[in-house]
Design a protein around this motif. Sequence first.
Motif, PDB file in Angstrom:
ATOM      1  N   GLU A  18       0.857  -1.185   0.000  1.00  7.50           N
ATOM      2  CA  GLU A  18       0.000   0.000   0.000  1.00  7.50           C
ATOM      3  C   GLU A  18       0.891   1.232   0.000  1.00  7.50           C
ATOM      4  O   GLU A  18       1.803   1.346   0.815  1.00  7.50           O
ATOM      5  CB  GLU A  18      -0.880  -0.008   1.248  1.00  7.50           C
ATOM      6  N   VAL A  19       0.631   2.134  -0.939  1.00  8.96           N
ATOM      7  CA  VAL A  19       1.376   3.388  -1.017  1.00  8.96           C
ATOM      8  C   VAL A  19       0.432   4.505  -0.598  1.00  8.96           C
ATOM      9  O   VAL A  19      -0.624   4.693  -1.198  1.00  8.96           O
ATOM     10  CB  VAL A  19       1.900   3.652  -2.444  1.00  8.96           C
ATOM     11  N   SER A  20       0.804   5.236   0.463  1.00  9.57           N
ATOM     12  CA  SER A  20      -0.017   6.360   0.909  1.00  9.57           C
ATOM     13  C   SER A  20       0.814   7.630   0.827  1.00  9.57           C
ATOM     14  O   SER A  20       2.026   7.605   1.021  1.00  9.57           O
ATOM     15  CB  SER A  20      -0.520   6.140   2.338  1.00  9.57           C
ATOM     16  N   GLN A  21       0.148   8.728   0.521  1.00 14.28           N
ATOM     17  CA  GLN A  21       0.837   9.998   0.365  1.00 14.28           C
ATOM     18  C   GLN A  21      -0.075  11.098   0.898  1.00 14.28           C
ATOM     19  O   GLN A  21      -1.234  11.174   0.492  1.00 14.28           O
ATOM     20  CB  GLN A  21       1.155  10.221  -1.121  1.00 14.28           C
ATOM     21  N   ILE A  81       5.133   3.450   2.416  1.00 17.39           N
ATOM     22  CA  ILE A  81       4.961   2.242   1.607  1.00 17.39           C
ATOM     23  C   ILE A  81       4.946   1.081   2.579  1.00 17.39           C
ATOM     24  O   ILE A  81       5.939   0.807   3.261  1.00 17.39           O
ATOM     25  CB  ILE A  81       6.081   2.105   0.567  1.00 17.39           C
ATOM     26  N   THR A  82       3.788   0.404   2.681  1.00 19.39           N
ATOM     27  CA  THR A  82       3.563  -0.607   3.708  1.00 19.39           C
ATOM     28  C   THR A  82       3.303  -1.974   3.097  1.00 19.39           C
ATOM     29  O   THR A  82       2.535  -2.106   2.141  1.00 19.39           O
ATOM     30  CB  THR A  82       2.347  -0.213   4.576  1.00 19.39           C
ATOM     31  N   ASN A  83       3.939  -2.994   3.663  1.00 15.33           N
ATOM     32  CA  ASN A  83       3.667  -4.389   3.326  1.00 15.33           C
ATOM     33  C   ASN A  83       2.439  -4.802   4.139  1.00 15.33           C
ATOM     34  O   ASN A  83       2.502  -4.890   5.357  1.00 15.33           O
ATOM     35  CB  ASN A  83       4.883  -5.242   3.689  1.00 15.33           C
ATOM     36  N   THR A  84       1.312  -5.055   3.480  1.00 17.44           N
ATOM     37  CA  THR A  84       0.074  -5.389   4.183  1.00 17.44           C
ATOM     38  C   THR A  84      -0.102  -6.890   4.402  1.00 17.44           C
ATOM     39  O   THR A  84      -1.070  -7.297   5.026  1.00 17.44           O
ATOM     40  CB  THR A  84      -1.149  -4.845   3.416  1.00 17.44           C
ATOM     41  N   CYS A  85       0.816  -7.689   3.909  1.00 15.32           N
ATOM     42  CA  CYS A  85       0.750  -9.137   4.126  1.00 15.32           C
ATOM     43  C   CYS A  85       1.119  -9.417   5.582  1.00 15.32           C
ATOM     44  O   CYS A  85       2.100  -8.884   6.098  1.00 15.32           O
ATOM     45  CB  CYS A  85       1.712  -9.852   3.194  1.00 15.32           C
ATOM     46  N   ILE A  86       0.345 -10.243   6.246  1.00 15.25           N
ATOM     47  CA  ILE A  86       0.555 -10.510   7.664  1.00 15.25           C
ATOM     48  C   ILE A  86       1.760 -11.412   7.915  1.00 15.25           C
ATOM     49  O   ILE A  86       2.489 -11.221   8.870  1.00 15.25           O
ATOM     50  CB  ILE A  86      -0.714 -11.155   8.273  1.00 15.25           C
ATOM     51  N   ASP A  95      18.718   4.914   0.897  1.00 16.77           N
ATOM     52  CA  ASP A  95      18.401   3.562   1.367  1.00 16.77           C
ATOM     53  C   ASP A  95      16.899   3.372   1.525  1.00 16.77           C
ATOM     54  O   ASP A  95      16.414   2.246   1.555  1.00 16.77           O
ATOM     55  CB  ASP A  95      19.091   3.274   2.700  1.00 16.77           C
ATOM     56  N   LYS A  96      16.154   4.461   1.652  1.00 20.55           N
ATOM     57  CA  LYS A  96      14.697   4.379   1.777  1.00 20.55           C
ATOM     58  C   LYS A  96      13.998   4.488   0.421  1.00 20.55           C
ATOM     59  O   LYS A  96      13.064   3.748   0.135  1.00 20.55           O
ATOM     60  CB  LYS A  96      14.173   5.471   2.701  1.00 20.55           C
ATOM     61  N   SER A 112      14.094  -6.370   2.055  1.00 24.06           N
ATOM     62  CA  SER A 112      12.729  -6.757   2.405  1.00 24.06           C
ATOM     63  C   SER A 112      12.049  -5.699   3.264  1.00 24.06           C
ATOM     64  O   SER A 112      12.693  -4.980   4.028  1.00 24.06           O
ATOM     65  CB  SER A 112      12.705  -8.108   3.118  1.00 24.06           C
ATOM     66  N   ILE A 113      10.737  -5.635   3.114  1.00 29.21           N
ATOM     67  CA  ILE A 113       9.897  -4.762   3.926  1.00 29.21           C
ATOM     68  C   ILE A 113       9.105  -5.667   4.860  1.00 29.21           C
ATOM     69  O   ILE A 113       8.378  -6.549   4.414  1.00 29.21           O
ATOM     70  CB  ILE A 113       8.953  -3.916   3.049  1.00 29.21           C
ATOM     71  N   GLU A 114       9.276  -5.456   6.150  1.00 27.22           N
ATOM     72  CA  GLU A 114       8.589  -6.262   7.163  1.00 27.22           C
ATOM     73  C   GLU A 114       7.093  -5.971   7.144  1.00 27.22           C
ATOM     74  O   GLU A 114       6.685  -4.845   6.827  1.00 27.22           O
ATOM     75  CB  GLU A 114       9.141  -5.938   8.551  1.00 27.22           C
ATOM     76  N   PRO A 115       6.270  -6.936   7.515  1.00 30.76           N
ATOM     77  CA  PRO A 115       4.820  -6.685   7.590  1.00 30.76           C
ATOM     78  C   PRO A 115       4.497  -5.553   8.561  1.00 30.76           C
ATOM     79  O   PRO A 115       5.035  -5.499   9.663  1.00 30.76           O
ATOM     80  CB  PRO A 115       4.252  -8.017   8.092  1.00 30.76           C
ATOM     81  N   SER A 116       3.636  -4.666   8.144  1.00 31.38           N
ATOM     82  CA  SER A 116       3.088  -3.573   8.952  1.00 31.38           C
ATOM     83  C   SER A 116       4.108  -2.524   9.399  1.00 31.38           C
ATOM     84  O   SER A 116       3.798  -1.704  10.244  1.00 31.38           O
ATOM     85  CB  SER A 116       2.353  -4.115  10.173  1.00 31.38           C
ATOM     86  N   PHE A 117       5.343  -2.543   8.896  1.00 27.51           N
ATOM     87  CA  PHE A 117       6.326  -1.514   9.210  1.00 27.51           C
ATOM     88  C   PHE A 117       6.605  -0.723   7.937  1.00 27.51           C
ATOM     89  O   PHE A 117       7.378  -1.158   7.087  1.00 27.51           O
ATOM     90  CB  PHE A 117       7.626  -2.124   9.753  1.00 27.51           C
ATOM     91  N   PRO A 118       5.978   0.446   7.796  1.00 30.20           N
ATOM     92  CA  PRO A 118       6.130   1.183   6.537  1.00 30.20           C
ATOM     93  C   PRO A 118       7.525   1.773   6.358  1.00 30.20           C
ATOM     94  O   PRO A 118       8.202   2.114   7.320  1.00 30.20           O
ATOM     95  CB  PRO A 118       5.090   2.299   6.659  1.00 30.20           C
TER      96      PRO A 118
END
Length: 169
Positions: free
Chosen positions: A75-78, A95-100, A123-124, A140-146
């Motif tokens: 999910e991309v929010s702005q 930018i959030t990984n919404t997969c649990i 790096d971001k 990798s992007i951890e779940p629920s950590f944007p």
Amino acid sequence: MACFRIRLSAAAVVVVTMLLLQACSEVSASSSPPQRQHQFRKMLSVNASSMPSSGGVGRSAEPLELEECSQDLLEVSQINAPSMAGGMPTYSVGITNTCIDCLVCDVHIACGDFASNDVIDPDKFRRLGFNDCLVNGGRSIEPSFPVSFQYGNSFPYPMTVASASCDCN
């Protein structure tokens, strides 16, 4: 006449008892905790060798290999952020990984001709080329950590997920 009254009373007792039982079952159903629905993401492959001969569907225990992650996992929010000194509009992006229960990596964002008056940690978020920005250095992007950052420009850039990978070894 007395026999009729006894039958009427017995019938009334049966009807009242049935109504009470029905009311109790409705109350107990509505007071029980709501059933939690689980979302399972593991997919099992189906192949001809695992199908029983009876015509039913069998499943092997091997996970299905995914060629590419679903864009729905990200999910991309702005949103508008407080303006920079001098009045330059600033935007905050997440930018959030919404997969649990899965990691998403090598995330590329379609970002047009992205530019910022603010320095953004590469790096971001880093622009690689026209309409191609890399998130989190490809890690990798951890779940629920944007992964979040701010940029300054006179207008917001539309940002959508272009590609991602679930094979984050």
